[in-house]
Design a protein around this motif. Structure first.
Motif, PDB file in Angstrom:
ATOM      1  N   ASN A   8       0.838  -1.202   0.000  1.00  0.00           N
ATOM      2  CA  ASN A   8       0.000   0.000   0.000  1.00  0.00           C
ATOM      3  C   ASN A   8       0.877   1.258   0.000  1.00  0.00           C
ATOM      4  N   SER A  10       2.467   5.069  -1.184  1.00  0.00           N
ATOM      5  CA  SER A  10       1.769   6.354  -1.160  1.00  0.00           C
ATOM      6  C   SER A  10       2.668   7.474  -1.649  1.00  0.00           C
ATOM      7  N   THR A  85      -6.537   0.784  -9.548  1.00  0.00           N
ATOM      8  CA  THR A  85      -6.855   1.922  -8.682  1.00  0.00           C
ATOM      9  C   THR A  85      -5.645   2.833  -8.510  1.00  0.00           C
ATOM     10  N   THR A  87      -2.772   5.079  -6.829  1.00  0.00           N
ATOM     11  CA  THR A  87      -1.953   5.046  -5.621  1.00  0.00           C
ATOM     12  C   THR A  87      -2.437   6.137  -4.666  1.00  0.00           C
ATOM     13  N   ARG A  88      -2.483   5.841  -3.381  1.00  0.00           N
ATOM     14  CA  ARG A  88      -3.034   6.772  -2.401  1.00  0.00           C
ATOM     15  C   ARG A  88      -2.080   7.939  -2.126  1.00  0.00           C
ATOM     16  N   GLU A 105      -4.796   7.985   3.663  1.00  0.00           N
ATOM     17  CA  GLU A 105      -5.863   7.385   2.881  1.00  0.00           C
ATOM     18  C   GLU A 105      -5.766   5.864   2.985  1.00  0.00           C
ATOM     19  N   GLY A 107      -6.174   3.515   0.639  1.00  0.00           N
ATOM     20  CA  GLY A 107      -5.609   2.797  -0.504  1.00  0.00           C
ATOM     21  C   GLY A 107      -6.680   1.992  -1.211  1.00  0.00           C
ATOM     22  N   GLY A 108      -6.652   1.980  -2.536  1.00  0.00           N
ATOM     23  CA  GLY A 108      -7.683   1.300  -3.322  1.00  0.00           C
ATOM     24  C   GLY A 108      -7.577  -0.220  -3.246  1.00  0.00           C
ATOM     25  N   GLU A 109      -8.714  -0.879  -3.353  1.00  0.00           N
ATOM     26  CA  GLU A 109      -8.759  -2.339  -3.280  1.00  0.00           C
ATOM     27  C   GLU A 109      -8.038  -2.972  -4.475  1.00  0.00           C
ATOM     28  N   THR A 111      -7.414  -6.348  -6.883  1.00  0.00           N
ATOM     29  CA  THR A 111      -8.123  -7.538  -7.321  1.00  0.00           C
ATOM     30  C   THR A 111      -7.321  -8.790  -6.976  1.00  0.00           C
ATOM     31  N   PRO A 139      -4.057  -2.457   1.592  1.00  0.00           N
ATOM     32  CA  PRO A 139      -5.102  -1.662   0.934  1.00  0.00           C
ATOM     33  C   PRO A 139      -6.491  -2.100   1.374  1.00  0.00           C
ATOM     34  N   GLU A 140      -7.463  -1.254   1.110  1.00  0.00           N
ATOM     35  CA  GLU A 140      -8.858  -1.545   1.419  1.00  0.00           C
ATOM     36  C   GLU A 140      -9.266  -2.900   0.838  1.00  0.00           C
TER      37      GLU A 140
END
Length: 313
Positions: A8, A10, A85, A87-88, A105, A107-109, A111, A139-140
């Motif tokens: 994750n 950033s 997604t 990067t946060r 943040e 962080g995007g999920e 897959t 990440p989320e």
């Protein structure tokens, strides 16, 4: 070579201001934009000291492109795992007295295919590495077991593995028998679900983790320095310095430990020197060997009765 994995990463923006007033309008002072993420920071410090390191990280969107661009001048080799997604971005506010407020943040999920690619690239490089460091938040929506799976993969390749994580992710990683974990006091307290008021409390927990299969335990104690518990013994290291920003201090601690051989009092001395140097630097800059002063670090046998100033309720 040391491989770092940052699930994750950033972009880290740090802003200095005199005092943070809730609900107020502030005139910002200096601002810095740095590549961020625990593993990323470890690689930055290692490369700055002349140690070969590769940073594996998922990157997406314009922010991911910018993250790779920021690492290029620091000559950190990057293995990017493309993700859908972005990067946060994180924000850190540092007041004049050193008080630090962080807005991270999630962080995007990622897959299942992206997570599989991250594990695969780590396994590919692990066989060529002395250490694999898997570090930071997840990440989320990411499974709590990810760090643990990365540990299993690296150990299957015959490589030593260190984990710098927290919460359920750290708990799962410990069950995978890493060679080293590097929690801070709060993360260790959360792991066992109780206060750790004395240095002896921390030693007891670390020894318990070792009995359960963790190799060595390096604990960041904030103003109280750091504690190392390993097969050969236990030591406490302390240093002094002016706090400008605490961002990345734990990452610098781990880098210093690895640079000095990752075992024994000498490695602890270098770890504390690097952590102390990091809190004196602006933004999330990583220290170089010129910034660190191991000779100013005091390493002693453990005084188990010592009260910890940063004890976590």
């Amino acid at each position: 070579m040391i491989v770092t994995v940052t699930p994750n990463p950033s972009l880290d923006r740090t802003v200095r201001l005199d005092e943070l007033v809730r609900g107020g309008v502030h005139r910002a002072g200096q601002a810095y934009l740095d590549p961020g993420g625990k593993g990323v920071n470890v690689s930055r410090a290692l490369v700055a000291a002349g140690r070969a390191s590769v940073a594996i990280l998922p990157t997406g969107g314009a922010e991911g492109t910018r993250l790779a661009e920021l690492l290029a001048p620091e000559t950190v080799p990057v293995v990017e795992v493309p993700v859908a997604t972005a990067t946060r971005s994180n924000l850190t506010l540092v007041e004049s007295d050193g008080t630090t407020t962080k807005l991270n943040e999630p962080g995007g999920e990622l897959t299942a295919a992206e997570l599989s690619a991250l594990r695969r690239r780590t396994g590919d490089l692990a066989a060529q590495a002395d250490w694999v460091i898997t570090a930071g938040s997840l990440p989320e929506g990411c499974p709590d077991e990810l760090h643990g799976r990365l540990v299993y993969g690296a150990r299957a390749a015959g490589t030593r593995v260190a984990v710098d994580a927290s919460g359920p992710a750290l708990r799962h990683a410990c069950r995978s028998f890493p060679d080293l974990i590097t929690p801070n006091l709060g993360e260790l307290s959360d792991l066992v679900g109780r206060r750790l008021d004395r240095l002896g409390d921390v030693v007891d927990v670390a020894r318990g983790l070792r009995r359960d299969g963790v190799g060595s335990v390096l604990v960041s104690l904030g103003a109280d320095g750091a504690l190392l518990v390993e097969e050969a013994g236990s030591w406490h290291g302390t240093g002094t310095g002016v706090v400008r920003s605490t961002v990345g201090a734990g990452d610098a601690l781990l880098a210093g430990f690895l640079l000095a051989g990752a075992e024994g009092p000498r490695a602890l001395r270098h770890a504390v020197a690097y952590g102390t140097a990091a809190v004196g630097l602006p933004g999330s800059r990583m220290p170089t060997p010129d910034d660190a002063s191991p000779s100013e670090v005091r390493v002693t046998d453990v005084d188990e009765a010592l009260s910890l100033t940063g004890a976590i309720p």
